[in-house]
Design an enzyme around this catalytic site. Structure first.
Site, PDB file in Angstrom:
ATOM      1  N   ASP A 161     -68.258 -42.240 -74.983  1.00 62.71           N
ATOM      2  CA  ASP A 161     -68.898 -43.197 -75.893  1.00 62.71           C
ATOM      3  C   ASP A 161     -67.979 -43.660 -77.010  1.00 62.71           C
ATOM      4  OD1 ASP A 161     -71.212 -42.873 -74.378  1.00 62.71           O
ATOM      5  OD2 ASP A 161     -71.864 -41.173 -75.596  1.00 62.71           O
TER       6      ASP A 161
ATOM      7  N   ASN B 264     -73.933 -41.891 -64.928  1.00 59.52           N
ATOM      8  CA  ASN B 264     -73.985 -41.075 -66.153  1.00 59.52           C
ATOM      9  C   ASN B 264     -73.312 -41.825 -67.303  1.00 59.52           C
ATOM     10  OD1 ASN B 264     -71.515 -40.822 -64.829  1.00 59.52           O
ATOM     11  ND2 ASN B 264     -71.204 -38.679 -65.346  1.00 59.52           N
TER      12      ASN B 264
ATOM     13  N   LYS C  65     -64.667 -48.207 -84.197  1.00 61.59           N
ATOM     14  CA  LYS C  65     -65.706 -47.839 -85.165  1.00 61.59           C
ATOM     15  C   LYS C  65     -65.144 -47.422 -86.521  1.00 61.59           C
ATOM     16  CE  LYS C  65     -69.668 -46.774 -83.159  1.00 61.59           C
ATOM     17  NZ  LYS C  65     -70.780 -46.213 -82.351  1.00 61.59           N
TER      18      LYS C  65
ATOM     19  N   LYS D 164     -65.339 -47.643 -74.796  1.00 58.15           N
ATOM     20  CA  LYS D 164     -64.516 -48.083 -73.669  1.00 58.15           C
ATOM     21  C   LYS D 164     -65.007 -49.425 -73.121  1.00 58.15           C
ATOM     22  CE  LYS D 164     -65.493 -44.243 -71.532  1.00 58.15           C
ATOM     23  NZ  LYS D 164     -66.168 -43.486 -72.612  1.00 58.15           N
ATOM     24  N   GLY D 165     -66.342 -49.551 -73.029  1.00 60.25           N
ATOM     25  CA  GLY D 165     -66.921 -50.787 -72.474  1.00 60.25           C
ATOM     26  C   GLY D 165     -66.493 -52.000 -73.279  1.00 60.25           C
TER      27      GLY D 165
ATOM     28  N   SER E 104     -60.936 -51.581 -83.285  1.00 59.56           N
ATOM     29  CA  SER E 104     -62.221 -52.259 -83.140  1.00 59.56           C
ATOM     30  C   SER E 104     -62.994 -52.064 -84.437  1.00 59.56           C
ATOM     31  CB  SER E 104     -62.981 -51.662 -81.957  1.00 59.56           C
ATOM     32  OG  SER E 104     -64.331 -52.066 -82.004  1.00 59.56           O
ATOM     33  N   THR E 105     -63.582 -53.159 -84.951  1.00 61.03           N
ATOM     34  CA  THR E 105     -64.195 -53.104 -86.284  1.00 61.03           C
ATOM     35  C   THR E 105     -65.676 -53.476 -86.302  1.00 61.03           C
ATOM     36  OG1 THR E 105     -63.402 -55.351 -86.713  1.00 61.03           O
ATOM     37  CG2 THR E 105     -61.982 -53.540 -87.441  1.00 61.03           C
ATOM     38  N   SER E 106     -66.257 -53.675 -85.112  1.00 61.28           N
ATOM     39  CA  SER E 106     -67.714 -53.874 -84.993  1.00 61.28           C
ATOM     40  C   SER E 106     -68.033 -53.860 -83.500  1.00 61.28           C
ATOM     41  CB  SER E 106     -68.149 -55.199 -85.641  1.00 61.28           C
ATOM     42  OG  SER E 106     -68.357 -56.196 -84.667  1.00 61.28           O
TER      43      SER E 106
ATOM     44  N   GLY F  31     -72.500 -44.940 -69.807  1.00 58.92           N
ATOM     45  CA  GLY F  31     -73.271 -46.021 -70.418  1.00 58.92           C
ATOM     46  C   GLY F  31     -72.332 -46.799 -71.307  1.00 58.92           C
ATOM     47  N   HIS F  32     -72.077 -48.048 -70.956  1.00 60.99           N
ATOM     48  CA  HIS F  32     -71.121 -48.859 -71.696  1.00 60.99           C
ATOM     49  C   HIS F  32     -71.835 -50.080 -72.271  1.00 60.99           C
ATOM     50  CE1 HIS F  32     -67.946 -47.016 -68.736  1.00 60.99           C
ATOM     51  NE2 HIS F  32     -68.435 -46.143 -69.577  1.00 60.99           N
ATOM     52  N   THR F  33     -71.813 -50.200 -73.602  1.00 61.47           N
ATOM     53  CA  THR F  33     -72.524 -51.298 -74.257  1.00 61.47           C
ATOM     54  C   THR F  33     -71.548 -52.382 -74.695  1.00 61.47           C
ATOM     55  OG1 THR F  33     -74.176 -49.747 -75.038  1.00 61.47           O
ATOM     56  CG2 THR F  33     -74.096 -51.872 -76.159  1.00 61.47           C
TER      57      THR F  33
ATOM     58  N   GLN G 243     -66.659 -41.547 -69.117  1.00 61.80           N
ATOM     59  CA  GLN G 243     -66.561 -40.239 -69.786  1.00 61.80           C
ATOM     60  C   GLN G 243     -65.230 -40.151 -70.551  1.00 61.80           C
ATOM     61  OE1 GLN G 243     -67.680 -39.978 -66.149  1.00 61.80           O
ATOM     62  NE2 GLN G 243     -69.539 -40.635 -67.137  1.00 61.80           N
TER      63      GLN G 243
HETATM   64  P1  GDP Z   1     -68.404 -46.208 -73.971  1.00 63.68           P
HETATM   65  O1  GDP Z   1     -69.271 -45.289 -73.198  1.00 63.68           O
HETATM   66  O2  GDP Z   1     -67.079 -45.615 -74.311  1.00 63.68           O
HETATM   67  O3  GDP Z   1     -68.279 -47.571 -73.356  1.00 63.68           O
HETATM   68  O4  GDP Z   1     -69.134 -46.422 -75.383  1.00 63.68           O
HETATM   69  P2  GDP Z   1     -70.698 -46.750 -75.585  1.00 63.68           P
HETATM   70  O5  GDP Z   1     -70.905 -48.189 -75.277  1.00 63.68           O
HETATM   71  O6  GDP Z   1     -71.552 -45.772 -74.884  1.00 63.68           O
HETATM   72  O7  GDP Z   1     -70.852 -46.428 -77.138  1.00 63.68           O
HETATM   73  C1  GDP Z   1     -70.139 -47.124 -78.112  1.00 63.68           C
HETATM   74  C2  GDP Z   1     -71.144 -47.812 -79.048  1.00 63.68           C
HETATM   75  O8  GDP Z   1     -70.481 -48.258 -80.210  1.00 63.68           O
HETATM   76  C3  GDP Z   1     -71.777 -49.053 -78.447  1.00 63.68           C
HETATM   77  O9  GDP Z   1     -73.076 -49.188 -78.910  1.00 63.68           O
HETATM   78  C4  GDP Z   1     -70.897 -50.191 -78.967  1.00 63.68           C
HETATM   79  O10 GDP Z   1     -71.599 -51.424 -79.075  1.00 63.68           O
HETATM   80  C5  GDP Z   1     -70.543 -49.671 -80.320  1.00 63.68           C
HETATM   81  N1  GDP Z   1     -69.212 -50.061 -80.806  1.00 63.68           N
HETATM   82  C6  GDP Z   1     -68.057 -50.250 -80.110  1.00 63.68           C
HETATM   83  N2  GDP Z   1     -67.035 -50.522 -80.945  1.00 63.68           N
HETATM   84  C7  GDP Z   1     -67.544 -50.494 -82.185  1.00 63.68           C
HETATM   85  C8  GDP Z   1     -66.966 -50.673 -83.492  1.00 63.68           C
HETATM   86  O11 GDP Z   1     -65.772 -50.892 -83.659  1.00 63.68           O
HETATM   87  N3  GDP Z   1     -67.812 -50.557 -84.559  1.00 63.68           N
HETATM   88  C9  GDP Z   1     -69.137 -50.285 -84.427  1.00 63.68           C
HETATM   89  N4  GDP Z   1     -69.884 -50.177 -85.520  1.00 63.68           N
HETATM   90  N5  GDP Z   1     -69.708 -50.115 -83.212  1.00 63.68           N
HETATM   91  C10 GDP Z   1     -68.921 -50.205 -82.118  1.00 63.68           C
HETATM   92  P1  IMO Z   2     -69.484 -42.737 -71.061  1.00 62.67           P
HETATM   93  O1  IMO Z   2     -68.755 -43.343 -69.902  1.00 62.67           O
HETATM   94  C1  IMO Z   2     -70.860 -39.206 -73.163  1.00 62.67           C
HETATM   95  C2  IMO Z   2     -71.855 -35.710 -70.691  1.00 62.67           C
HETATM   96  C3  IMO Z   2     -73.292 -35.293 -70.662  1.00 62.67           C
HETATM   97  C4  IMO Z   2     -73.125 -33.807 -70.478  1.00 62.67           C
HETATM   98  C5  IMO Z   2     -71.917 -33.711 -69.543  1.00 62.67           C
HETATM   99  C6  IMO Z   2     -72.267 -33.532 -68.082  1.00 62.67           C
HETATM  100  O2  IMO Z   2     -70.612 -43.570 -71.562  1.00 62.67           O
HETATM  101  O3  IMO Z   2     -68.522 -42.335 -72.137  1.00 62.67           O
HETATM  102  P2  IMO Z   2     -73.188 -35.188 -66.222  1.00 62.67           P
HETATM  103  O4  IMO Z   2     -74.491 -35.933 -66.138  1.00 62.67           O
HETATM  104  O5  IMO Z   2     -71.992 -36.065 -66.177  1.00 62.67           O
HETATM  105  O6  IMO Z   2     -73.110 -34.054 -65.243  1.00 62.67           O
HETATM  106  O7  IMO Z   2     -73.227 -34.500 -67.690  1.00 62.67           O
HETATM  107  O8  IMO Z   2     -71.204 -34.913 -69.719  1.00 62.67           O
HETATM  108  N1  IMO Z   2     -71.609 -37.129 -70.335  1.00 62.67           N
HETATM  109  C7  IMO Z   2     -71.302 -38.097 -71.215  1.00 62.67           C
HETATM  110  N2  IMO Z   2     -71.228 -38.047 -72.567  1.00 62.67           N
HETATM  111  N3  IMO Z   2     -70.564 -40.347 -72.494  1.00 62.67           N
HETATM  112  C8  IMO Z   2     -70.610 -40.386 -71.152  1.00 62.67           C
HETATM  113  O9  IMO Z   2     -70.181 -41.443 -70.445  1.00 62.67           O
HETATM  114  C9  IMO Z   2     -71.039 -39.240 -70.444  1.00 62.67           C
HETATM  115  N4  IMO Z   2     -71.220 -38.947 -69.140  1.00 62.67           N
HETATM  116  C10 IMO Z   2     -71.562 -37.650 -69.086  1.00 62.67           C
HETATM  117  O10 IMO Z   2     -73.947 -35.607 -71.871  1.00 62.67           O
HETATM  118  O11 IMO Z   2     -72.767 -33.207 -71.693  1.00 62.67           O
HETATM  119 MG    MG Z   3     -71.188 -44.495 -73.248  1.00 66.06          MG
END
Ligand code: GDP
Ligand code: IMO
Ligand code: MG
Length: 429
Positions: free
Chosen positions: A13, A38, A330, A16-17, A412-414, A40-42, A223
């Site tokens: 999280d 598993n 962030k 990356k997305g 990244s700043t938002s 989740g990329h926003t 991950q």
């Molecule tokens: P990923 O799994 O690595 O793709 O990350 P996620 O999408 O699960 O979580 C990152 C969260 O932070 C998302 O809700 C993004 O919209 C948000 N985000 C990404 N870059 C920034 C940033 O620079 N600042 C802020 N405030 N939010 C960010």
């Molecule tokens: P992204 O791509 C954060 C964590 C789960 C748990 C462990 C094992 O969005 O960064 P699993 O279901 O994979 O067997 O769970 O890994 N986990 C993540 N945590 N971001 C993810 O993906 C994750 N994918 C799995 O919370 O601790």
């Molecule tokens: Mg994620």
């Protein structure tokens, strides 16, 4: 080499997305090579929010998306996600999404086993996403998995189901969970076959052709290094290799095709699920980071645990993951904090270490060693150039570079796509 790989350098999280979406403007193909839904990329683009789990983030830019053999593919999750994106006005079909025909499938018995096992572990649970990821990878390595290409051969599916059920029903029974019937599973797979097979192909051939034609490929990790099944905080990890090296095995290209490796890290640290987290904050600052950073899991909605930036851990992720440049995300979440702390190492049972140990008890005992820095009073939110950053924020970035032993190449700043600062073009090689 003009390709780029993006991997997480913490516990997932990191954003990356967002970074992949931004970089995808310069690439022609975006490849997922491990994990499953598993992830989740926003992505936030001009006020529209897209949440992707299985589909490569480049699909939002209309780029060709490839799901590699290293991914575990849940057919229902895939079709559901395609429908959701279509409802948001995006075109997704076999013309812009190709899936490795040797990708193993997640069947309904996988999440059932995942959840039954987690329940049986009680307090010691991993905190998985409950999506069946671990059991699906076990079946792949155990040579029982049904793969996408098998859907074209009903006899193969039938025989593999017999073997799978022998294995899984025994386990499920032992865990006191309901067992599965072959007929229902077989029929469901046969009904899915005509909807999935149009996407299937030997993607290695397409990637080989892309290489010969000089097309730019972006490898999208899910991950992160600290969740890597070998190198992470085992057993509190996911079940795939998340390091950049796996982009090759997980998509069917040679290691030299991976190109520049970018490690994504938040300017602080978060983690979802159980397991050690030395810099975790249980105080008001931790809550503030969670609120400002909107730290709730994209997949499960669970609140993410928050803490200070752990430079010792990211340094380890840089070395193990093959990271050549860092993307710090962030930064805006830290705006206005009077003091920031960075973890530079750990005290473990009386010893000072610059790495997180692997043994479970030692890992749990690791106490962070901090250095403190003054925060900044100005705003970094939405900054699109280095010049807009407060001097103290630049100092923080420079200190991180020194400690993790890698240059910061992007910021990244938002959440918004264009609120990004590139200090150099990663595709420039
Ligand atoms: P990923 O799994 O690595 O793709 O990350 P996620 O999408 O699960 O979580 C990152 C969260 O932070 C998302 O809700 C993004 O919209 C948000 N985000 C990404 N870059 C920034 C940033 O620079 N600042 C802020 N405030 N939010 C960010
Ligand atoms: P992204 O791509 C954060 C964590 C789960 C748990 C462990 C094992 O969005 O960064 P699993 O279901 O994979 O067997 O769970 O890994 N986990 C993540 N945590 N971001 C993810 O993906 C994750 N994918 C799995 O919370 O601790
Ligand atoms: Mg994620």
């Amino acid at each position: 080499m003009a390709n780029v790989a993006v991997i997480g350098a913490q516990w997932g999280d990191e954003g990356k997305g967002k970074v992949v979406d931004w970089l995808a403007s310069r690439a022609e193909i975006v490849v997922r090579f491990q994990g499953g839904h598993n992830a989740g990329h926003t992505l936030v683009v001009g006020g529209n929010t897209y949440k992707l789990s299985l589909l490569p983030s480049g699909i939002v830019r209309g780029k060709l998306g490839i799901i590699g053999n290293g991914v575990v593919l849940d057919p229902d999750a895939l079709l559901g996600e395609i429908e959701k994106l279509r409802a948001q006005g995006l075109e997704v079909g076999p013309h812009n999404l190709r899936i490795a025909e040797n990708a193993p499938l997640i069947l309904p018995l996988h999440p059932a086993l995942d959840r039954a096992r987690e329940a049986a572990r009680g307090e010691d649970k991993i905190g998985t996403t409950g999506r069946g990821i671990g059991p699906a990878y076990e079946d792949k390595v155990g040579r029982r998995a049904i793969r996408l290409c098998d859907l074209a051969e009903p006899e193969t599916v039938s025989a593999k189901l017999d073997e799978l059920l022998l294995h899984h029903n025994a386990l499920l029974r032992g865990l006191g969970a309901p067992v599965f019937e072959k007929a229902a599973l077989f029929e469901a797979l046969m009904a899915l076959a005509p909807r999935l097979l149009p996407y299937a192909e030997p993607v290695w051939e397409r990637l080989d052709a892309a290489r010969r034609e000089g097309r730019r490929v972006l490898f999208e990790g899910a991950q992160a290094v600290m969740l890597d099944v070998d190198h992470g905080t085992y057993p509190y990890v996911t079940s795939s290799n998340t390091v950049a090296g796996n982009a090759a095995a997980g998509s069917g290209v040679g290691p030299d095709a991976i190109g520049l490796v970018l490690g994504i890290a938040k300017a602080y640290t978060t983690r979802v699920g159980s397991g050690p987290f030395p810099t975790e904050l249980h105080d008001a600052t931790g809550r503030l980071l969670g609120e400002r950073g909107r730290e709730f899991g994209t997949v499960t909605g669970r609140p993410r645990r928050c803490g200070w930036f752990d430079a010792a851990m990211v340094r380890q992720a840089v070395k193990i993951g093959g990271v050549q440049g860092l993307v710090l995300t962030k930064l805006d979440v830290l705006d206005g904090l009077p003091e920031l702390k960075i973890c530079t190492g750990y005290r473990v049972n009386g010893e000072v270490l610059r790495r997180l140990p692997f043994a479970m008890r030692a890992q749990a005992a690791a106490e962070p060693i901090y250095e403190a820095m003054e925060g900044w009073s100005g705003s970094t939110r939405g900054a699109r150039s280095y010049a807009e950053l407060p001097a103290q924020a630049v100092k923080y970035i420079r200190r991180i570079e020194e400690l993790v032993e890698a240059p910061v190449m992007m910021l990244s700043t938002s959440p918004e796509r264009d609120d990004t600062i590139a200090l150099r073009d990663p595709f420039a090689g």
